[in-house]
Motif scaffolding. Structure first.
Motif, mmCIF file in Angstrom:
data_model
loop_
_atom_site.group_PDB
_atom_site.id
_atom_site.type_symbol
_atom_site.label_atom_id
_atom_site.label_comp_id
_atom_site.label_asym_id
_atom_site.label_seq_id
_atom_site.Cartn_x
_atom_site.Cartn_y
_atom_site.Cartn_z
ATOM 1 N N ASP A 452 0.834 -1.207 0.000
ATOM 2 C CA ASP A 452 0.000 0.000 0.000
ATOM 3 C C ASP A 452 0.869 1.256 0.000
ATOM 4 O O ASP A 452 0.624 2.194 0.761
ATOM 5 C CB ASP A 452 -0.944 -0.001 1.202
ATOM 6 N N ILE A 453 1.883 1.268 -0.853
ATOM 7 C CA ILE A 453 2.733 2.454 -0.994
ATOM 8 C C ILE A 453 1.938 3.547 -1.703
ATOM 9 O O ILE A 453 1.432 3.364 -2.809
ATOM 10 C CB ILE A 453 4.005 2.129 -1.812
ATOM 11 N N LYS A 454 1.799 4.710 -1.055
ATOM 12 C CA LYS A 454 1.103 5.855 -1.631
ATOM 13 C C LYS A 454 1.487 7.096 -0.834
ATOM 14 O O LYS A 454 2.067 6.997 0.252
ATOM 15 C CB LYS A 454 -0.416 5.637 -1.599
ATOM 16 N N GLY A 493 -5.411 3.450 -8.334
ATOM 17 C CA GLY A 493 -4.379 4.272 -8.950
ATOM 18 C C GLY A 493 -2.976 3.825 -8.631
ATOM 19 O O GLY A 493 -2.037 4.158 -9.366
ATOM 20 N N TYR A 494 -2.805 3.080 -7.531
ATOM 21 C CA TYR A 494 -1.474 2.621 -7.123
ATOM 22 C C TYR A 494 -1.269 1.121 -7.351
ATOM 23 O O TYR A 494 -0.155 0.628 -7.229
ATOM 24 C CB TYR A 494 -1.244 2.905 -5.627
ATOM 25 N N ILE A 495 -2.337 0.396 -7.633
ATOM 26 C CA ILE A 495 -2.240 -1.061 -7.750
ATOM 27 C C ILE A 495 -1.598 -1.432 -9.078
ATOM 28 O O ILE A 495 -2.043 -0.989 -10.140
ATOM 29 C CB ILE A 495 -3.636 -1.705 -7.636
ATOM 30 N N PRO A 496 -0.543 -2.250 -9.053
ATOM 31 C CA PRO A 496 0.121 -2.637 -10.302
ATOM 32 C C PRO A 496 -0.802 -3.449 -11.192
ATOM 33 O O PRO A 496 -1.657 -4.196 -10.678
ATOM 34 C CB PRO A 496 1.312 -3.474 -9.820
ATOM 35 N N PRO A 497 -0.690 -3.321 -12.513
ATOM 36 C CA PRO A 497 -1.648 -3.979 -13.418
ATOM 37 C C PRO A 497 -1.660 -5.492 -13.287
ATOM 38 O O PRO A 497 -2.716 -6.113 -13.432
ATOM 39 C CB PRO A 497 -1.183 -3.536 -14.813
ATOM 40 N N ASP A 510 5.351 -3.311 -5.306
ATOM 41 C CA ASP A 510 5.667 -2.137 -4.492
ATOM 42 C C ASP A 510 6.411 -1.089 -5.318
ATOM 43 O O ASP A 510 6.194 0.121 -5.160
ATOM 44 C CB ASP A 510 6.519 -2.531 -3.289
ATOM 45 N N VAL A 511 7.290 -1.569 -6.192
ATOM 46 C CA VAL A 511 8.061 -0.646 -7.043
ATOM 47 C C VAL A 511 7.128 0.138 -7.960
ATOM 48 O O VAL A 511 7.306 1.338 -8.165
ATOM 49 C CB VAL A 511 9.119 -1.426 -7.861
ATOM 50 N N TYR A 512 6.125 -0.536 -8.527
ATOM 51 C CA TYR A 512 5.152 0.158 -9.375
ATOM 52 C C TYR A 512 4.457 1.272 -8.577
ATOM 53 O O TYR A 512 4.352 2.408 -9.050
ATOM 54 C CB TYR A 512 4.109 -0.827 -9.905
ATOM 55 N N CYS A 579 9.840 2.439 -13.195
ATOM 56 C CA CYS A 579 9.089 1.791 -12.114
ATOM 57 C C CYS A 579 7.692 1.352 -12.552
ATOM 58 O O CYS A 579 7.175 0.341 -12.057
ATOM 59 C CB CYS A 579 8.955 2.734 -10.918
ATOM 60 N N ILE A 580 7.058 2.117 -13.454
ATOM 61 C CA ILE A 580 5.671 1.825 -13.828
ATOM 62 C C ILE A 580 5.583 1.023 -15.116
ATOM 63 O O ILE A 580 4.516 0.957 -15.738
ATOM 64 C CB ILE A 580 4.846 3.121 -13.957
#
Length: 605
Positions: A452-454, A493-497, A510-512, A579-580
């Motif tokens: 939950d990195i935000k 918005g923060y969850i990796p695809p 987490d990196v994403y 990162c994304i």
């Protein structure tokens, strides 16, 4: 009435308004936020509401409105698709905006209209009729609250098409039928209630339904499954034998005997409890938390307060904790999370602390508490928030942290008036570097995936040094593990695809999320914007579009759009884009990111 054609926001909550919703509002065709909550309005909701093309936040809750929900509401264009706006409200309005949550003088404050979640709030009126199946078209809606009305019919399964829905409250109505099983597809649903209706059948399994408490379903005698009661297996097509008169008489005798036995048993239990209470009161007294604060009850026994050896508040007692938060008074609230609020505590020794209070009977709340304690008792790093101690008391769980004077990064980037301009380039780069070091420590030393990195989970101390926080969703990986299988959780918005497809949480996930944080530092935009132009609501898509048009400089937040730091910001943008990357295998490790960030020297053009 004329003269308000360019009005964008109308918030008149708790103003003692009477009468009907005025028709002159239809002239305000540019309205984006309309809040008439906590008044005394009567009559029907006008059908022309659906023709207000820019409206994305509608709050008519806590009035005396009657009639059906107009079908026009299902035609709100800005809630169906992302609109192209002629004026962006992402910039500061210059005045604070408040959303009423009760009849007190306080409310939730927003300094930008884009911070308002897309919502339809019609609770606590006298509305009747059914829920239109067409409501499923509102795919941009985040909050739908129709609670405490007299709405009838069934729950439309089309609501499962509202893929961004975070809150759905249909409680205290006259709904019947089943809870659609397709609701388990609502992956961002964090608050759900259908309590006190006439629903029946099994509670859906899977998805977010694993985390909802029994209170979300209570008051529906026909509902079964999960925490309510197990569902009986129906043998369709088999006729139940008709009981004979003798069987019926025998059955009544058994029921009577059982009733008497249960009554005697309850009386014995009460007698034992009264005896224990009287003995306890006659013995050594414990801290009377109930007298200090009625929300805590002595029926649970004394609180279990644990303070760590290296904490700044070693001699803290539970009574001190209550007093330091003014008995968890609303005025002490400094933040909120998925399962509780965070309070400022002025401790007896003169220092400050932040106390997160988790409450409820939900199993997910207990898992969050245990995950937080486990993670922060293992992890000690200058860029992680410090856990001072914790407390168990009945259904409440308290987590005591060191206090961060400057709040969250989210507040400075998106909420505070002129906050973005205060965060100059050097400060933003230091925040990026500190956050990366904290995340690198988590990934390497205790082997923890944060999940939950935000920006709201990056807290800033008095020197604006970054500290990662909120480990309620974190998971510990065993040595040599690369991922952990888990439910889909996180923040839109923060969850990796790849997470939604594989349900595996990884370090690269987490990196994403960290890459999204870097984009926020560069652009000043939220990951998902409400009031932005077509194809620009998603910051990732917008950044890629601007890069393809070679307009990277226009991406930069205006407060860091300076020739002296342009080269460094471009370097940070390059790191963020790595990162994304859609392919997690091509994303750098967090150690590599730390090296890349530290290669950008602060204060060097």
């Amino acid at each position: 009435m004329t003269g308000f054609e360019n009005l964008l926001i109308l918030a008149l909550g708790n103003c003692g308004l009477n009468g009907r919703i005025p028709n002159w509002l239809f002239n305000c065709r540019k309205l984006q936020v309309l809040d008439l909550s906590w008044n005394h309005l009567e009559g029907n909701i006008p059908s022309w509401i659906g023709r207000m093309e820019d409206l994305f936040y509608l709050d008519f809750s806590n009035n005396s409105l009657t009639g059906e929900i107009p079908k026009g509401i299902t035609e709100l264009e800005s809630l169906i698709s992302v609109k192209s706006y002629t004026y962006s409200l992402n910039t500061s309005t210059g005045i604070p905006l408040f959303v009423k949550r009760n009849q007190s003088s306080s409310g939730l404050q927003y300094n930008q209209a884009s911070s308002f979640p897309p919502s339809i709030l019609l609770s606590n009126n006298r509305l009747n009729g059914t829920i239109w199946p067409e409501i499923g078209k509102l795919k941009q809606l985040h909050v739908l609250d129709l609670s405490r009305n007299s709405i009838t019919g069934t729950i439309p399964s089309s609501i499962s098409n509202m893929i961004n829905l975070e809150t759905l409250d249909l409680s205290y109505n006259d709904l019947h039928g089943l809870i659609p099983s397709s609701f388990n597809q609502l992956t961002f649903l964090s608050k759900f209630s259908v309590a006190n209706n006439h629903l029946e059948g099994a509670i859906p399994t899977g998805g977010q339904f694993l985390s909802f408490s029994s209170s979300s379903f209570e008051g529906n005698p026909g509902i079964c499954g999960k925490l309510i009661s197990p569902c009986a297996v129906n043998n369709v097509g088999l006729q139940k034998p008709t009981p004979s008169r003798a069987d019926s008489k025998f059955g009544r005798s058994i029921i009577l005997s059982l009733t008497i036995s249960v009554g005697i048993g309850i009386a014995l239990v009460l007698a034992v409890l009264l005896l224990r209470i009287s003995r306890r009161d006659a013995g050594v007294p414990i801290e009377d938390a109930e007298e200090e604060n009625p929300i805590f009850s002595d029926a649970f026994g004394p609180p279990k307060l644990v303070i760590f050896k290296n904490a700044d508040c070693k001699d803290l007692t539970f009574t001190d904790l209550l007093k330091s938060t003014n008995n968890f008074n609303q005025s002490n609230i400094i933040g909120c999370g998925g399962f509780g609020l965070v309070y400022k505590a002025d401790l007896p020794n003169g220092s400050k602390a932040a106390v997160k209070r988790l409450s409820g009977d939900c199993g997910q709340m207990e898992r969050e508490f245990q995950a937080e304690v486990e993670a922060l008792s293992r992890a000690q790093h200058k860029n992680l928030v410090s856990l001072q101690g914790y407390c168990r008391y009945g259904n409440d769980r308290l987590l005591i942290y060191s206090y961060m004077e400057n709040g969250s990064l989210d507040y400075w980037l998106h909420e505070k008036v002129d906050g973005g301009s205060f965060l100059n380039w050097d400060t933003r780069l230091r925040i990026a570097q500190g956050s990366a070091r904290g995340l690198a420590y988590l990934h390497k030393e205790p082997n923890i995936v944060h999940r939950d990195i935000k920006t709201s989970n990056i807290l800033l101390d008095e020197k604006f040094e970054a500290h990662l926080a909120d480990f309620g969703l974190s998971r510990l990986l065993h040595p040599y593990d690369t991922h952990v299988t888990t439910d889909l959780v996180g923040t839109l918005g923060y969850i990796p695809p790849e997470y939604g497809q594989t349900l595996t949480a990884t370090f690269r996930g987490d990196v994403y999320s960290f890459g999204i944080v870097l984009l926020e530092l560069i652009t000043g935009r939220r990951p998902v914007e409400v009031c932005k132009g077509k194809n620009c609501r998603d910051v990732v898509g917008w950044v890629y579009q601007m890069k393809s048009e070679r307009r990277e400089v226009e991406i930069f937040d205006s407060s860091i759009r300076d020739k002296d730091c342009e080269k460094q910001v471009m370097e940070l943008l390059g790191i963020a884009c790595k990162c994304i990357d859609q392919d997690p295998r091509r994303r750098p490790s967090i150690d590599e990111i730390v090296s890349l960030l530290e290669a950008i020297e602060i204060g060097k053009p």
